[in-house]
Motif scaffolding. Structure first.
Motif, PDB file in Angstrom:
ATOM      1  N   LEU A 191       0.843  -1.193   0.000  1.00 58.10           N
ATOM      2  CA  LEU A 191       0.000   0.000   0.000  1.00 58.10           C
ATOM      3  C   LEU A 191       0.877   1.242   0.000  1.00 58.10           C
ATOM      4  O   LEU A 191       1.785   1.362   0.838  1.00 58.10           O
ATOM      5  CB  LEU A 191      -0.865   0.014   1.259  1.00 58.10           C
ATOM      6  N   GLY A 236       1.019 -10.303   7.384  1.00 58.87           N
ATOM      7  CA  GLY A 236       1.712  -9.747   6.226  1.00 58.87           C
ATOM      8  C   GLY A 236       1.928  -8.252   6.339  1.00 58.87           C
ATOM      9  O   GLY A 236       1.415  -7.481   5.529  1.00 58.87           O
ATOM     10  N   GLU A 246       5.075 -12.085   9.500  1.00 54.61           N
ATOM     11  CA  GLU A 246       5.574 -11.862   8.135  1.00 54.61           C
ATOM     12  C   GLU A 246       6.456 -13.035   7.721  1.00 54.61           C
ATOM     13  O   GLU A 246       7.387 -13.408   8.427  1.00 54.61           O
ATOM     14  CB  GLU A 246       6.354 -10.533   8.093  1.00 54.61           C
ATOM     15  N   ASP A 250       5.280 -18.384   8.608  1.00 60.41           N
ATOM     16  CA  ASP A 250       4.200 -18.515   7.645  1.00 60.41           C
ATOM     17  C   ASP A 250       2.896 -18.568   8.453  1.00 60.41           C
ATOM     18  O   ASP A 250       2.740 -19.441   9.309  1.00 60.41           O
ATOM     19  CB  ASP A 250       4.400 -19.823   6.861  1.00 60.41           C
ATOM     20  N   ASN A 305      -3.673  -6.543   5.064  1.00 64.75           N
ATOM     21  CA  ASN A 305      -3.748  -6.439   3.611  1.00 64.75           C
ATOM     22  C   ASN A 305      -3.220  -7.793   3.163  1.00 64.75           C
ATOM     23  O   ASN A 305      -2.011  -8.012   3.125  1.00 64.75           O
ATOM     24  CB  ASN A 305      -2.877  -5.278   3.138  1.00 64.75           C
TER      25      ASN A 305
HETATM   26  N1  SAM Z   1       0.746  -4.878   4.804  1.00 61.05           N
HETATM   27  C1  SAM Z   1       1.611  -4.492   3.727  1.00 61.05           C
HETATM   28  C2  SAM Z   1       0.995  -3.342   2.981  1.00 61.05           C
HETATM   29  O1  SAM Z   1      -0.227  -3.152   3.118  1.00 61.05           O
HETATM   30  O2  SAM Z   1       1.703  -2.624   2.261  1.00 61.05           O
HETATM   31  C3  SAM Z   1       1.934  -5.649   2.774  1.00 61.05           C
HETATM   32  C4  SAM Z   1       0.741  -6.355   2.167  1.00 61.05           C
HETATM   33  S1  SAM Z   1       1.158  -7.498   0.900  1.00 61.05           S
HETATM   34  C5  SAM Z   1      -0.356  -7.545  -0.002  1.00 61.05           C
HETATM   35  C6  SAM Z   1       1.109  -9.097   1.697  1.00 61.05           C
HETATM   36  C7  SAM Z   1       2.221  -9.361   2.694  1.00 61.05           C
HETATM   37  O3  SAM Z   1       2.049 -10.698   3.205  1.00 61.05           O
HETATM   38  C8  SAM Z   1       3.641  -9.338   2.135  1.00 61.05           C
HETATM   39  O4  SAM Z   1       4.457  -8.593   2.987  1.00 61.05           O
HETATM   40  C9  SAM Z   1       4.067 -10.798   2.094  1.00 61.05           C
HETATM   41  O5  SAM Z   1       5.460 -10.992   2.219  1.00 61.05           O
HETATM   42  C10 SAM Z   1       3.295 -11.365   3.274  1.00 61.05           C
HETATM   43  N2  SAM Z   1       3.024 -12.808   3.201  1.00 61.05           N
HETATM   44  C11 SAM Z   1       2.833 -13.561   2.087  1.00 61.05           C
HETATM   45  N3  SAM Z   1       2.570 -14.842   2.413  1.00 61.05           N
HETATM   46  C12 SAM Z   1       2.581 -14.893   3.775  1.00 61.05           C
HETATM   47  C13 SAM Z   1       2.388 -15.949   4.711  1.00 61.05           C
HETATM   48  N4  SAM Z   1       2.105 -17.185   4.306  1.00 61.05           N
HETATM   49  N5  SAM Z   1       2.494 -15.682   6.044  1.00 61.05           N
HETATM   50  C14 SAM Z   1       2.768 -14.406   6.446  1.00 61.05           C
HETATM   51  N6  SAM Z   1       2.968 -13.368   5.603  1.00 61.05           N
HETATM   52  C15 SAM Z   1       2.879 -13.607   4.290  1.00 61.05           C
END
Ligand code: SAM
Length: 280
Positions: free
Chosen positions: A12, A37, A58, A82, A111
């Motif tokens: 975002l 995330g 994260e 994860d 997000n």
């Molecule tokens: N919150 C941030 C923003 O709004 O800018 C990032 C959102 S981005 C759509 C999704 C985030 O989830 C990324 O940082 C990604 O690395 C993380 N992510 C992806 N798979 C994940 C998982 N299985 N468990 C935890 N985090 C994860």
């Protein structure tokens, strides 16, 4: 750092949207926020100014390291895991033991990485007894499917599961230009306000899911035909005649289509199937 498509990274960058999300949550200083995330911390940065504690899960190595270095606030705990592998219950109960002053029910803000949004939502619904509410950025279509009422085109498995346990509402839509990299789809903020009691009692969660998978297997078919062709999935001992009788005893016309059934009707159907099969 280059965004990783494989991790659903669309960050975002729109400050107006970021503050709308956080003001819709309005975290209090006695609340624990679970952020899934956090990425570069666009939401985290504001959440930690207001909430009692933010637990941010994260998966990305570089991002979780970046977050730990970027924020020195004591009320942020970055968990490098994860989300699909962690036990949310253990994670939260550990934190609540350290912070007994916080509310026992958590608030989820995310997000979400879209490639696993359904799996994450299903996991959150399973631990609903410790969740007060969820404010989630989802792909617009997915958010609409979850929030749509019976009878609408998109009403399906996820809608029934979510609506049994939470009041669902789309708060606002978000355009692709609010993210970097720019995603191909529109997004929406969905709010799920978890009920203290589900709107109908579900006697067996697994049975409900099997019935839903069967009932929605082919949208154009009647519920009777769908359940008949997926009888094996529900219970190999079920005969077609029995399915028809069970639908009738749940007061559901076997010629209806699954998308016309309310959550209460699915709960009732689960009860009737469960009670019949326990005796088998
Ligand atoms: N919150 C941030 C923003 O709004 O800018 C990032 C959102 S981005 C759509 C999704 C985030 O989830 C990324 O940082 C990604 O690395 C993380 N992510 C992806 N798979 C994940 C998982 N299985 N468990 C935890 N985090 C994860």
């Amino acid at each position: 750092m280059k965004a990783k498509k494989s991790l659903g990274q669309n960050f975002l960058i729109d400050h107006n949207i970021i503050s709308r999300i956080v003001s819709s949550v309005s975290p209090k200083n006695n609340e624990l926020i679970l952020e899934i995330g956090p990425g570069h911390g666009a939401l985290t940065e504001i959440l930690i100014k207001q909430a009692g504690l933010v637990v941010a899960v994260e998966l990305d190595d570089e991002l979780s390291e970046e977050l730990k270095n970027k924020f020195s606030e004591k009320n942020l705990s970055v968990v490098h895991e994860d989300i699909l592998d962690v036990s949310i219950e253990y994670l939260i109960s550990d934190q609540l033991n350290l912070h007994p002053e916080l509310n026992k029910k958590i608030r989820v803000v995310a997000n979400l990485p879209y490639y696993i949004s359904t799996a994450i939502l299903t996991k959150l619904i399973k631990v609903r007894h410790i969740v007060q509410d969820m404010t989630l950025m989802l792909q617009r279509e997915v958010a609409e499917r979850i929030a749509n009422p019976p009878g609408s085109k998109d009403y399906g498995i996820l809608s029934v599961i979510a609506q049994l346990y939470a009041k669902t509402r789309i708060l606002f839509l978000v355009k692709p230009g609010s993210f970097r990299p720019i995603p191909k789809v529109d997004s929406a903020i969905l709010h799920l306000d978890v009920y203290k009691e589900p709107i109908a009692e579900v006697v067996d969660d697994e049975m409900l899911v099997k019935i839903l998978q069967g009932a929605f297997s082919q949208r154009r078919k009647t519920i009777l035909n769908n359940l008949k062709s997926s009888a094996d999935l529900i219970n190999p001992k079920l005969s077609s005649d029995e399915i028809s009788k069970l639908l009738n005893s749940a007061l559901i016309d076997p010629q209806r289509r699954a998308e016309t059934l309310s959550c209460q009707e699915f709960a009732q159907l689960t009860k009737v199937f469960y009670e019949f099969l326990v005796g088998k």
